[in-house]
Design a protein around this motif. Structure first.
Motif, PDB file in Angstrom:
ATOM      1  N   GLU A   1       0.825  -1.212   0.000  1.00  0.00           N
ATOM      2  CA  GLU A   1       0.000   0.000   0.000  1.00  0.00           C
ATOM      3  C   GLU A   1       0.855   1.256   0.000  1.00  0.00           C
ATOM      4  O   GLU A   1       0.360   2.350  -0.243  1.00  0.00           O
ATOM      5  CB  GLU A   1      -0.928   0.038   1.228  1.00  0.00           C
ATOM      6  CG  GLU A   1      -1.761  -1.201   1.456  1.00  0.00           C
ATOM      7  CD  GLU A   1      -0.966  -2.344   2.068  1.00  0.00           C
ATOM      8  OE1 GLU A   1       0.041  -2.077   2.765  1.00  0.00           O
ATOM      9  OE2 GLU A   1      -1.335  -3.508   1.819  1.00  0.00           O
ATOM     10  N   ASP A   2       2.148   1.106   0.267  1.00  0.00           N
ATOM     11  CA  ASP A   2       3.040   2.255   0.343  1.00  0.00           C
ATOM     12  C   ASP A   2       2.993   3.051  -0.968  1.00  0.00           C
ATOM     13  O   ASP A   2       3.139   2.485  -2.051  1.00  0.00           O
ATOM     14  CB  ASP A   2       4.462   1.747   0.621  1.00  0.00           C
ATOM     15  CG  ASP A   2       5.466   2.879   0.623  1.00  0.00           C
ATOM     16  OD1 ASP A   2       5.037   4.033   0.791  1.00  0.00           O
ATOM     17  OD2 ASP A   2       6.667   2.595   0.425  1.00  0.00           O
ATOM     18  N   HIS A   3       2.785   4.373  -0.869  1.00  0.00           N
ATOM     19  CA  HIS A   3       2.561   5.114  -2.122  1.00  0.00           C
ATOM     20  C   HIS A   3       3.819   5.210  -2.981  1.00  0.00           C
ATOM     21  O   HIS A   3       3.737   5.276  -4.189  1.00  0.00           O
ATOM     22  CB  HIS A   3       1.953   6.493  -1.840  1.00  0.00           C
ATOM     23  CG  HIS A   3       2.874   7.403  -1.099  1.00  0.00           C
ATOM     24  ND1 HIS A   3       3.721   8.264  -1.729  1.00  0.00           N
ATOM     25  CD2 HIS A   3       3.083   7.561   0.235  1.00  0.00           C
ATOM     26  CE1 HIS A   3       4.418   8.929  -0.820  1.00  0.00           C
ATOM     27  NE2 HIS A   3       4.045   8.515   0.388  1.00  0.00           N
ATOM     28  N   ASN A   4       4.998   5.155  -2.339  1.00  0.00           N
ATOM     29  CA  ASN A   4       6.228   5.129  -3.130  1.00  0.00           C
ATOM     30  C   ASN A   4       6.288   3.889  -4.010  1.00  0.00           C
ATOM     31  O   ASN A   4       6.700   3.942  -5.166  1.00  0.00           O
ATOM     32  CB  ASN A   4       7.461   5.145  -2.212  1.00  0.00           C
ATOM     33  CG  ASN A   4       7.651   6.508  -1.600  1.00  0.00           C
ATOM     34  OD1 ASN A   4       7.402   7.528  -2.246  1.00  0.00           O
ATOM     35  ND2 ASN A   4       8.064   6.526  -0.337  1.00  0.00           N
ATOM     36  N   LEU A   5       5.865   2.788  -3.388  1.00  0.00           N
ATOM     37  CA  LEU A   5       5.866   1.516  -4.121  1.00  0.00           C
ATOM     38  C   LEU A   5       4.844   1.553  -5.249  1.00  0.00           C
ATOM     39  O   LEU A   5       5.122   1.145  -6.376  1.00  0.00           O
ATOM     40  CB  LEU A   5       5.542   0.379  -3.146  1.00  0.00           C
ATOM     41  CG  LEU A   5       5.748  -1.058  -3.627  1.00  0.00           C
ATOM     42  CD1 LEU A   5       6.142  -1.936  -2.453  1.00  0.00           C
ATOM     43  CD2 LEU A   5       4.521  -1.623  -4.296  1.00  0.00           C
ATOM     44  N   VAL A   6       3.671   2.138  -4.954  1.00  0.00           N
ATOM     45  CA  VAL A   6       2.623   2.224  -5.972  1.00  0.00           C
ATOM     46  C   VAL A   6       3.089   3.099  -7.135  1.00  0.00           C
ATOM     47  O   VAL A   6       2.887   2.764  -8.309  1.00  0.00           O
ATOM     48  CB  VAL A   6       1.314   2.768  -5.352  1.00  0.00           C
ATOM     49  CG1 VAL A   6       0.254   2.973  -6.426  1.00  0.00           C
ATOM     50  CG2 VAL A   6       0.805   1.822  -4.274  1.00  0.00           C
ATOM     51  N   ASP A   7       3.769   4.215  -6.800  1.00  0.00           N
ATOM     52  CA  ASP A   7       4.271   5.107  -7.852  1.00  0.00           C
ATOM     53  C   ASP A   7       5.271   4.388  -8.745  1.00  0.00           C
ATOM     54  O   ASP A   7       5.219   4.472  -9.970  1.00  0.00           O
ATOM     55  CB  ASP A   7       4.964   6.335  -7.229  1.00  0.00           C
ATOM     56  CG  ASP A   7       3.940   7.266  -6.598  1.00  0.00           C
ATOM     57  OD1 ASP A   7       2.725   7.027  -6.805  1.00  0.00           O
ATOM     58  OD2 ASP A   7       4.344   8.203  -5.882  1.00  0.00           O
ATOM     59  N   LYS A   8       6.182   3.688  -8.080  1.00  0.00           N
ATOM     60  CA  LYS A   8       7.217   2.971  -8.840  1.00  0.00           C
ATOM     61  C   LYS A   8       6.566   1.937  -9.755  1.00  0.00           C
ATOM     62  O   LYS A   8       6.946   1.786 -10.920  1.00  0.00           O
ATOM     63  CB  LYS A   8       8.161   2.273  -7.847  1.00  0.00           C
ATOM     64  CG  LYS A   8       9.481   1.838  -8.430  1.00  0.00           C
ATOM     65  CD  LYS A   8      10.427   3.017  -8.591  1.00  0.00           C
ATOM     66  CE  LYS A   8      11.667   2.636  -9.379  1.00  0.00           C
ATOM     67  NZ  LYS A   8      12.448   3.852  -9.729  1.00  0.00           N
ATOM     68  N   ALA A   9       5.576   1.241  -9.192  1.00  0.00           N
ATOM     69  CA  ALA A   9       4.885   0.212  -9.968  1.00  0.00           C
ATOM     70  C   ALA A   9       4.214   0.836 -11.185  1.00  0.00           C
ATOM     71  O   ALA A   9       4.259   0.281 -12.291  1.00  0.00           O
ATOM     72  CB  ALA A   9       3.864  -0.521  -9.101  1.00  0.00           C
ATOM     73  N   ALA A  10       3.614   2.016 -11.001  1.00  0.00           N
ATOM     74  CA  ALA A  10       2.939   2.687 -12.112  1.00  0.00           C
ATOM     75  C   ALA A  10       3.943   3.052 -13.200  1.00  0.00           C
ATOM     76  O   ALA A  10       3.683   2.866 -14.400  1.00  0.00           O
ATOM     77  CB  ALA A  10       2.226   3.939 -11.604  1.00  0.00           C
ATOM     78  N   GLU A  11       5.103   3.520 -12.757  1.00  0.00           N
ATOM     79  CA  GLU A  11       6.153   3.903 -13.711  1.00  0.00           C
ATOM     80  C   GLU A  11       6.591   2.691 -14.548  1.00  0.00           C
ATOM     81  O   GLU A  11       6.711   2.771 -15.773  1.00  0.00           O
ATOM     82  CB  GLU A  11       7.343   4.453 -12.902  1.00  0.00           C
ATOM     83  CG  GLU A  11       8.445   5.065 -13.742  1.00  0.00           C
ATOM     84  CD  GLU A  11       9.697   5.338 -12.883  1.00  0.00           C
ATOM     85  OE1 GLU A  11       9.549   5.462 -11.635  1.00  0.00           O
ATOM     86  OE2 GLU A  11      10.791   5.415 -13.456  1.00  0.00           O
ATOM     87  N   ILE A  12       6.790   1.567 -13.854  1.00  0.00           N
ATOM     88  CA  ILE A  12       7.228   0.355 -14.544  1.00  0.00           C
ATOM     89  C   ILE A  12       6.132  -0.174 -15.465  1.00  0.00           C
ATOM     90  O   ILE A  12       6.398  -0.616 -16.589  1.00  0.00           O
ATOM     91  CB  ILE A  12       7.663  -0.726 -13.520  1.00  0.00           C
ATOM     92  CG1 ILE A  12       8.906  -0.247 -12.775  1.00  0.00           C
ATOM     93  CG2 ILE A  12       7.933  -2.056 -14.199  1.00  0.00           C
ATOM     94  CD1 ILE A  12       9.372  -1.147 -11.663  1.00  0.00           C
ATOM     95  N   LEU A  13       4.886  -0.039 -15.005  1.00  0.00           N
ATOM     96  CA  LEU A  13       3.758  -0.509 -15.809  1.00  0.00           C
ATOM     97  C   LEU A  13       3.716   0.206 -17.156  1.00  0.00           C
ATOM     98  O   LEU A  13       3.413  -0.395 -18.190  1.00  0.00           O
ATOM     99  CB  LEU A  13       2.452  -0.306 -15.038  1.00  0.00           C
ATOM    100  CG  LEU A  13       1.224  -1.014 -15.604  1.00  0.00           C
ATOM    101  CD1 LEU A  13       1.431  -2.516 -15.636  1.00  0.00           C
ATOM    102  CD2 LEU A  13      -0.018  -0.679 -14.796  1.00  0.00           C
ATOM    103  N   GLN A  14       4.029   1.527 -17.131  1.00  0.00           N
ATOM    104  CA  GLN A  14       4.077   2.296 -18.380  1.00  0.00           C
ATOM    105  C   GLN A  14       5.043   1.655 -19.375  1.00  0.00           C
ATOM    106  O   GLN A  14       4.710   1.443 -20.534  1.00  0.00           O
ATOM    107  CB  GLN A  14       4.539   3.741 -18.081  1.00  0.00           C
ATOM    108  CG  GLN A  14       3.516   4.595 -17.372  1.00  0.00           C
ATOM    109  CD  GLN A  14       2.242   4.735 -18.179  1.00  0.00           C
ATOM    110  OE1 GLN A  14       2.287   4.854 -19.387  1.00  0.00           O
ATOM    111  NE2 GLN A  14       1.102   4.697 -17.496  1.00  0.00           N
ATOM    112  N   VAL A  15       6.250   1.367 -18.873  1.00  0.00           N
ATOM    113  CA  VAL A  15       7.279   0.780 -19.735  1.00  0.00           C
ATOM    114  C   VAL A  15       6.821  -0.570 -20.274  1.00  0.00           C
ATOM    115  O   VAL A  15       6.987  -0.887 -21.448  1.00  0.00           O
ATOM    116  CB  VAL A  15       8.595   0.617 -18.939  1.00  0.00           C
ATOM    117  CG1 VAL A  15       9.644  -0.116 -19.768  1.00  0.00           C
ATOM    118  CG2 VAL A  15       9.110   1.979 -18.505  1.00  0.00           C
ATOM    119  N   LEU A  16       6.197  -1.330 -19.373  1.00  0.00           N
ATOM    120  CA  LEU A  16       5.720  -2.672 -19.732  1.00  0.00           C
ATOM    121  C   LEU A  16       4.692  -2.595 -20.858  1.00  0.00           C
ATOM    122  O   LEU A  16       4.751  -3.318 -21.840  1.00  0.00           O
ATOM    123  CB  LEU A  16       5.093  -3.308 -18.483  1.00  0.00           C
ATOM    124  CG  LEU A  16       4.890  -4.806 -18.456  1.00  0.00           C
ATOM    125  CD1 LEU A  16       6.217  -5.521 -18.569  1.00  0.00           C
ATOM    126  CD2 LEU A  16       4.199  -5.204 -17.159  1.00  0.00           C
TER     127      LEU A  16
END
Lengths: 284, 267
Positions: free
Chosen positions: A252-267
């Motif tokens: 739930e950590d928002h830093n983790l969520v942000d990072k995940a969103a960034e990686i999802l874009q690349v994916l």
């Protein structure tokens, strides 16, 4: 824990290895995989170069068909590369070895053995006497919280318990490298979260090198020191991310969520590229 | 919720009792009809007797010990031959399942021989071994062999590759891999082969015993024909059925059930 199955020679070997911390556990040089059938040639994996440090937790992230599992099998020595070479712990990989143990999505526990004997299986192969085997197995069954299920058979265990048993079976062999091929892909979200915590704590206590294949972005960000993003058709690495978030991490950590969103874009971008490619037809 | 679970359990239990009751009823009526037919005088009594005469003959043969000797002879022939067949069949099946060249050559031969009904081995057995115990063993071995080989081979071929990967990864190879991973992984299919093998072997043994008349189940049948002892003939047939059912329900069915549950097929 290592001391359990070691004689003095092996202990000195271990010390030697630990002296050279920050060494390279896995080195992948120009590894590719092409499947040839009578009808067509499929490039499952474009040539890949990658290095993984000893004790590092690296996640291979990508959709199905991106070659991430193929690469893991090649590192395990269970599949042969079409080109290039893999070096594990300073030795060229020529086949399967107990320094690299793979875990599978299906857990791959043997249904004809109970949990205890499943965990003992690898120890039996290297000729450890029965009493010692029992002790070691007992210890790792306890480590994954399966005490009381030693006599249970696979069909009596839940999906999560099967993966725990498979982890105990792998740890009992004391490999330097754990290769995890979507081990929690078939589990429900709650069970998966609990197993994340467990894998992270095993990793931080044993400092084993872990290569973890997943198609779940948040899983990759929650676990990895580094996330390698793959794209399909042909399978290739498109980008890698270093994850510096403090541990233990929370989904739930928002830093983790942000990072995940960034990686999802690349994916997603990687997948769109390959879709356009396949629309334009194969490039030869 | 808990109540509804209880209810459904009670219902299956009562169904189970009803089923048994219906079966008992059916067989009672069958026996009565049989006895009635025997007493009606449609057929002469040396060709058709009722269950009471059959039971009388069964008990007198049991008391004299003839029946017990016959059962032991037939079952021990089956056991010796079948055990040999299982050892041979499992080794050959493993070899064919694991080796591509063996599959192409030996495998196709086995498939061809399986098409031969197992009683067809009897004349050859009698020619080669004469009227002897060896001929009986030969018939049993050939009766079961091909089903067992094919069961093992199919099981080996359909072993989930992930078991082999995991085992090889943990350092298993060679004979170790064959006997401690491939073979147990193939057990569900091996048991199907073993089960089919025993029924074939049992049938051809009974046929062979008609020709090699000793105190055995098949031998007693043939003896009853020669002496026109119809009640003994019926009683021996009943015994053959019972022995078959016992072997199946005490050896093969429990084995099959255990394997199916443990391998997770019954979930």
């Amino acid at each position: 824990m290592r001391v359990q199955i070691m004689n003095e020679d092996r202990i000195s070997l271990i010390n030697e290895r630990e002296d050279q911390s920050n060494t390279i556990a896995v080195s992948i040089r120009g590894v590719s995989k092409t499947f040839v059938s009578t009808r067509k040639i499929v490039q499952a994996l474009h040539p890949v170069d990658l290095e993984v440090a000893t004790g590092e937790f690296v996640c291979f992230l990508g959709p199905s068909g991106c070659g991430k599992s193929t690469l893991l099998s090649i590192i395990a020595g269970l599949e042969e590369a079409s080109s290039g070479s893999v070096w594990a712990n300073g030795k060229k990989v020529k086949g399967p070895g107990t320094d690299r143990i793979q875990l599978f999505q299906e857990a791959a526990l043997f249904p004809w053995l109970d949990v205890q004997h499943n965990v003992e299986f690898g120890l039996k192969q290297i000729g450890i006497p029965a009493k010692k085997r029992r002790e070691i197995a007992q210890k790792f069954i306890e480590r994954v919280h399966l005490t009381g299920f030693e006599r249970s058979y696979v069909h009596q265990l839940s999906g999560g318990m099967r993966q725990r048993a498979a982890i105990a079976r792998a740890l009992a062999i004391d490999p330097e490298i754990l290769l995890m091929d979507e081990p929690f892909g078939a589990l429900d979200a709650l069970t998966r979260d609990r197993l994340h915590v467990e894998v992270e704590s095993i990793w931080s206590q044993t400092r084993k090198t872990i290569l973890f294949v997943t198609h779940n972005v948040r899983e990759a960000v929650a676990l990895g020191d580094r996330v390698i993003v793959f794209a399909p058709r042909p399978g290739r690495i498109v980008e890698e991310f270093k994850i510096d978030l403090p541990r233990p991490r929370h989904l739930e950590d928002h830093n983790l969520v942000d990072k995940a969103a960034e990686i999802l874009q690349v994916l997603k971008a990687g997948m769109i590229d390959s879709e356009e490619e396949s629309l334009r037809g194969p490039i030869h | 919720m808990a109540q509804s679970i209880n209810l459904s359990r009670q219902r299956t239990q009562s169904r189970w009792w009803l089923k048994l009751l219906r079966q008992i009823g059916f067989f009672l009526i069958l026996l009565l009809a049989w006895e009635g037919l025997a007493r009606s005088g449609i057929w002469p009594s040396f060709l058709f007797v009722g269950p009471i005469d059959v039971a009388t003959s069964l008990f007198s043969n049991l008391q004299s010990g003839v029946l017990l000797t016959a059962i032991l002879t037939s079952v021990s022939r089956l056991a010796v031959g079948y055990f040999t067949s299982a050892v041979l069949g499992i080794s050959l099946g493993l070899f064919i399942g694991l080796n591509r060249y063996a599959k192409e050559t030996l495998g196709s031969l086995v498939l061809g021989l399986q098409a031969l009904p197992s009683v067809c081995w009897i004349p050859l057995a009698l020619l080669w071994f004469g009227l002897s115990e060896n001929a009986m063993y030969y018939v049993v071995i050939m009766g079961a062999l091909f089903s067992i080989i094919l069961g093992v081979e199919a099981g080996v071929r359909h072993t989930p590759p992930v078991y082999l990967k995991a085992a090889r990864n943990m350092g298993a190879k060679g004979l170790n891999l064959a006997f401690f991973v491939v073979l147990p992984a193939a057990l569900p299919s091996i048991i199907v082969g073993l089960k089919q093998g025993w029924t074939f072997a049992w049938r051809s043994l009974m046929a062979a015993e008609l020709l090699y008349v000793t105190v055995s189940l098949g031998g007693l049948l043939e003896e009853s024909r020669q002496n026109i002892e119809i009640s003994q003939m019926f009683s021996v047939m009943v015994v053959i059925i019972i022995v078959g059912i016992l072997i199946d329900s005490f050896i093969f069915s429990p084995l099959e059930r255990t394997v199916r549950t443990r391998w997770g097929f019954d979930q």
